[in-house]
Design a protein around this motif. Sequence first.
Motif, mmCIF file in Angstrom:
data_model
loop_
_atom_site.group_PDB
_atom_site.id
_atom_site.type_symbol
_atom_site.label_atom_id
_atom_site.label_comp_id
_atom_site.label_asym_id
_atom_site.label_seq_id
_atom_site.Cartn_x
_atom_site.Cartn_y
_atom_site.Cartn_z
ATOM 1 N N THR A 170 0.096 1.778 6.233
ATOM 2 C CA THR A 170 -0.550 1.581 4.931
ATOM 3 C C THR A 170 -0.830 0.098 4.704
ATOM 4 O OG1 THR A 170 1.583 1.401 3.798
ATOM 5 C CG2 THR A 170 0.585 3.596 3.934
ATOM 6 N N LEU A 171 -1.715 -0.184 3.768
ATOM 7 C CA LEU A 171 -2.057 -1.563 3.440
ATOM 8 C C LEU A 171 -2.648 -1.599 2.039
ATOM 9 C CD1 LEU A 171 -5.466 -1.919 3.703
ATOM 10 C CD2 LEU A 171 -4.849 -1.452 6.068
ATOM 11 N N ARG A 172 -2.727 -2.804 1.481
ATOM 12 C CA ARG A 172 -3.431 -3.002 0.208
ATOM 13 C C ARG A 172 -4.612 -3.933 0.471
ATOM 14 N NH1 ARG A 172 -2.436 -2.425 -5.412
ATOM 15 N NH2 ARG A 172 -0.358 -1.602 -4.930
ATOM 16 N N GLY B 299 0.786 -1.221 0.000
ATOM 17 C CA GLY B 299 0.000 0.000 0.000
ATOM 18 C C GLY B 299 0.819 1.272 0.000
ATOM 19 N N TYR B 300 2.138 1.159 0.200
ATOM 20 C CA TYR B 300 3.022 2.327 0.147
ATOM 21 C C TYR B 300 3.209 2.727 -1.315
ATOM 22 C CZ TYR B 300 7.199 5.184 0.971
ATOM 23 O OH TYR B 300 8.116 6.213 1.023
ATOM 24 N N THR B 301 3.101 4.011 -1.624
ATOM 25 C CA THR B 301 3.025 4.432 -3.031
ATOM 26 C C THR B 301 4.297 5.059 -3.576
ATOM 27 O OG1 THR B 301 2.068 6.543 -2.310
ATOM 28 C CG2 THR B 301 0.535 4.770 -2.915
ATOM 29 N N ASP B 302 5.219 5.477 -2.716
ATOM 30 C CA ASP B 302 6.437 6.133 -3.199
ATOM 31 C C ASP B 302 7.396 5.076 -3.743
ATOM 32 O OD1 ASP B 302 8.767 7.555 -3.634
ATOM 33 O OD2 ASP B 302 8.589 8.742 -1.811
ATOM 34 N N SER B 303 7.709 5.168 -5.007
ATOM 35 C CA SER B 303 8.563 4.151 -5.648
ATOM 36 C C SER B 303 9.993 4.179 -5.141
ATOM 37 C CB SER B 303 8.550 4.337 -7.166
ATOM 38 O OG SER B 303 9.030 5.636 -7.507
ATOM 39 N N ALA B 304 10.385 5.268 -4.447
ATOM 40 C CA ALA B 304 11.765 5.389 -3.970
ATOM 41 C C ALA B 304 12.045 4.486 -2.777
ATOM 42 C CB ALA B 304 12.056 6.843 -3.597
ATOM 43 N N GLY B 305 11.012 4.066 -2.037
ATOM 44 C CA GLY B 305 11.229 3.247 -0.852
ATOM 45 C C GLY B 305 11.797 4.067 0.293
ATOM 46 N N TYR B 306 12.135 3.394 1.385
ATOM 47 C CA TYR B 306 12.677 4.093 2.560
ATOM 48 C C TYR B 306 13.394 3.089 3.459
ATOM 49 C CZ TYR B 306 8.642 2.071 4.981
ATOM 50 O OH TYR B 306 7.725 1.206 5.487
ATOM 51 N N TYR C 33 12.563 -0.800 2.888
ATOM 52 C CA TYR C 33 11.238 -1.235 2.480
ATOM 53 C C TYR C 33 10.864 -0.572 1.164
ATOM 54 C CZ TYR C 33 10.124 -3.877 6.654
ATOM 55 O OH TYR C 33 10.108 -4.841 7.627
ATOM 56 N N VAL C 34 10.202 -1.343 0.313
ATOM 57 C CA VAL C 34 9.828 -0.853 -1.006
ATOM 58 C C VAL C 34 8.322 -0.963 -1.193
ATOM 59 C CG1 VAL C 34 12.066 -1.465 -1.993
ATOM 60 C CG2 VAL C 34 10.173 -3.123 -2.079
ATOM 61 N N SER C 35 7.821 -0.265 -2.187
ATOM 62 C CA SER C 35 6.408 -0.335 -2.544
ATOM 63 C C SER C 35 6.097 -1.701 -3.145
ATOM 64 C CB SER C 35 6.069 0.764 -3.549
ATOM 65 O OG SER C 35 4.812 0.532 -4.153
ATOM 66 N N ASP C 36 4.818 -2.107 -3.049
ATOM 67 C CA ASP C 36 4.434 -3.396 -3.633
ATOM 68 C C ASP C 36 4.074 -3.288 -5.112
ATOM 69 O OD1 ASP C 36 2.066 -2.022 -3.334
ATOM 70 O OD2 ASP C 36 1.035 -3.592 -2.187
ATOM 71 N N LYS C 37 4.241 -2.096 -5.677
ATOM 72 C CA LYS C 37 3.968 -1.949 -7.095
ATOM 73 C C LYS C 37 4.912 -2.850 -7.894
ATOM 74 C CE LYS C 37 3.587 1.509 -10.782
ATOM 75 N NZ LYS C 37 3.748 2.925 -11.151
ATOM 76 N N GLY C 38 4.372 -3.606 -8.803
ATOM 77 C CA GLY C 38 5.168 -4.532 -9.605
ATOM 78 C C GLY C 38 5.171 -5.946 -9.065
ATOM 79 N N TYR C 39 4.726 -6.121 -7.818
ATOM 80 C CA TYR C 39 4.681 -7.459 -7.235
ATOM 81 C C TYR C 39 3.264 -8.038 -7.217
ATOM 82 C CZ TYR C 39 9.403 -6.404 -5.599
ATOM 83 O OH TYR C 39 10.734 -6.070 -5.545
ATOM 84 N N VAL C 40 2.269 -7.190 -7.486
ATOM 85 C CA VAL C 40 0.890 -7.633 -7.390
ATOM 86 C C VAL C 40 0.047 -6.870 -8.406
ATOM 87 C CG1 VAL C 40 0.279 -5.919 -5.631
ATOM 88 C CG2 VAL C 40 -1.019 -8.071 -5.765
#
Length: 774
Positions: free
Chosen positions: A59-61, A13-20, A29-36
């Motif tokens: 955050t969550l998806r 559910g985290y949206t920033d592609s840069a991670g943190y 930690y990275v965003s889940d974009k691209g994994y689901v």
Amino acid sequence: MFLYAGFLSIDCGYTDSAGYVDKNTTLTYVSDKGYVEGGKNFSILAQYMKDATNKQEETLRSFPDGQRNCYTLPTNRSKKYLIRATFTYGNYDGLNSSESGSPFLFGLHIGINFWTMVNLTKLPSSDTVWKELIMVTPDDSISVCLINNGSGIPFISTLDLRPLQDTMYPFVNVSVAVSYFSRLRFGQVNYVITRYPEDVYDRFWEGAFHTRSYPWIDLSTTQEVKRLPGDEKFMVPNTILQKASTIDSKYSWLNITVRGADNLLGSGDLELLPIFHFAEIASTTRLFDIYSDGEELFTSFSPSPFQVDSMYQNGRFLRRVNSTFTLRKQPTSQLPPPLINAFEVYSLVRIATASDDGMISNILQEHITHSSCMQQVHRICEQNSGLNSDIFVYTLYSRAKWIEPFVNCDLAGKSKEHDDYDIYEEDTPLHTDTRRFTYTELKTITNNFQSIIGKGGFGMVYHGILDNGEEVAVKVLRETSITLSKDFLPEVQILSKVQHKNLVTFLGYCHNKKCLALVYDFMARGNLQEVLRGGQEYSLSWEERLHIALDAAQGLEYLHESCTPPIVHRDVKTANILLDKNLVAMISDFGLSRSYTPAHTHISTVAAGTVGYLDPEYHATFHLTVKADVYSFGIVLLEIITGQPSVLVDSEPVHLPNWVRQKIAEGSIHDAVDSRLRHQYDATSVQSVIDLAMSCVENTSIDRPSMTDIVIKLKECLPAGTGEMQLVSRSYKQKEAMDADIARQFQLPISGVSVESIEGNSSGTTELRYPSGR
């Protein structure tokens, strides 16, 4: 230095592609974009943000669409991994789904295989639930899938992938995985959870805080604890092995108990594998045996000085839902009592391989027609002995869309529910005049077990309505074998004989090989524990509390004085005192009750009861008297006065009587009284009830009053003219108790100490708030 190459940490559910970089663990930690694919991003509600212990909980998806939604994680073929998913609801959708009382659960699959159920029913919205699986990945990727079974919208907060050494957890292979059930570290530790970087594999180790009080003794050393060359099975961190717990030398054994909290899919078939980690870190020698529920696992074990010994039986899984592991000093030994440094328990997860998948496909195409149903699926499975029946059915469920052309029946993910329960009705009657319900009747009464109104060690409690419109509570225990419940028959026999206005009304039972159930009058106000800890919306007045105490006392007095022979309840606690719509209290839950004959008071089993309410004399002698109930009732009285649980947890556990004594010693009785009463009570009355409660919790039973004495005293404490009146309460909003039965507190049975570990559900859940990375 260990490099966490291969670590994948996904903040769902985290949206920033840069991670943190997480400030607690230093992990990225990275965003889940691209994994689901699919799903929607949400943040937990603002009111829960302050309780979040890390950024990942915020955050969550969520997956409102589709029955099956999967994450695809990159792996190395045939390598061993730890996979962890966490779930923090945070009422993100504003539906209050976890606290509403309605079922809120969904499935978790690994590839085509059933892994576990995620059960959030009646949990505080701020709680975090996590699941872990250790497996060998069959391919260069693995799918983690959330399954919507119609009981709540699936969601996920984090997904972690951690590579392990191939030598670790040697019982894990391509067809056998294990799901986390419990993992404890002992000794003095200030962290609820120990993880990376202290554990370089980022396993979660829960602190065994229940060992902080006497007779537990903490041990520690700064000396390195070594492992034998080539011993890389578990790689327990040295800092964990440098701490341990033992007990005072007057005791000879200690227990570690793990239990399933919920009767979910497959709970009766749960298979557990315990792993004990020992290292002698004191200048002494110990010799003890290790048992599982009385069955000897290891004999004459002696921990090596400053060297780890990890004791387990490779590949041997114990088939049970609850288990007590005993470390017992040998009777003839003059050596010190046992110690333990760390402990792990895993449940078995069978993995179907790609070849199994192909075989299933071929069998389905060859055998299953459009008119098939689940019975045919089981029959086909039996005819193909190479397939495991459970895996086969779970695979069908997880591949629901794939099998639609072949199977035209409701799989629902709960294959055992689709057996014809009528054929499992017991033929042997229980010799009671009480009504017997069939399983089919219970399904009708409860609208297919839709509304959960409570849960406990027995199982789930459902709301139901009889044909005449009468509301009932149906307490259900589902097991694969009726012999797994030793308390069911005694409870039916006792309930069918006792009748009193302050004992819950027993209406009937279900005696089915696959379903045991008790049917009671519905109690609209829930239990006393929920009411006392129900928040600020409504607080019981002092007079209402006195009436509830008197009601409960009168119920126990009836059991002790009017029954022949007398009956000892053995599990008196606020959770077992139910309240009707007018706040009339009734004693419930007689599963542990026993008849008491003064000439035969010895019970040759471990003393029964609940942490915080346990009579120390009964535990020390095994001699049961009615005064065991008096002790427990004294704790109930203190809860009624203070609004506090039987054991308080702050920096360390404190038993409620000690807390009250401390408050009074440091100030006055007002400091011990529930603040929600806002000093609207008679101080003399409160003082009298405190004195009564303290007399009930005297260490020796001869110094305690009888229940008749207690009833007389409570009537004296009531305002004149109100002794027999029933109070109709003001507006009231029922809430879930925030206290989770104090799952990690101390117990003190005879000659030993019992530790109840973190409470897991039947699929190996741990339900606990945790501060990440500490």
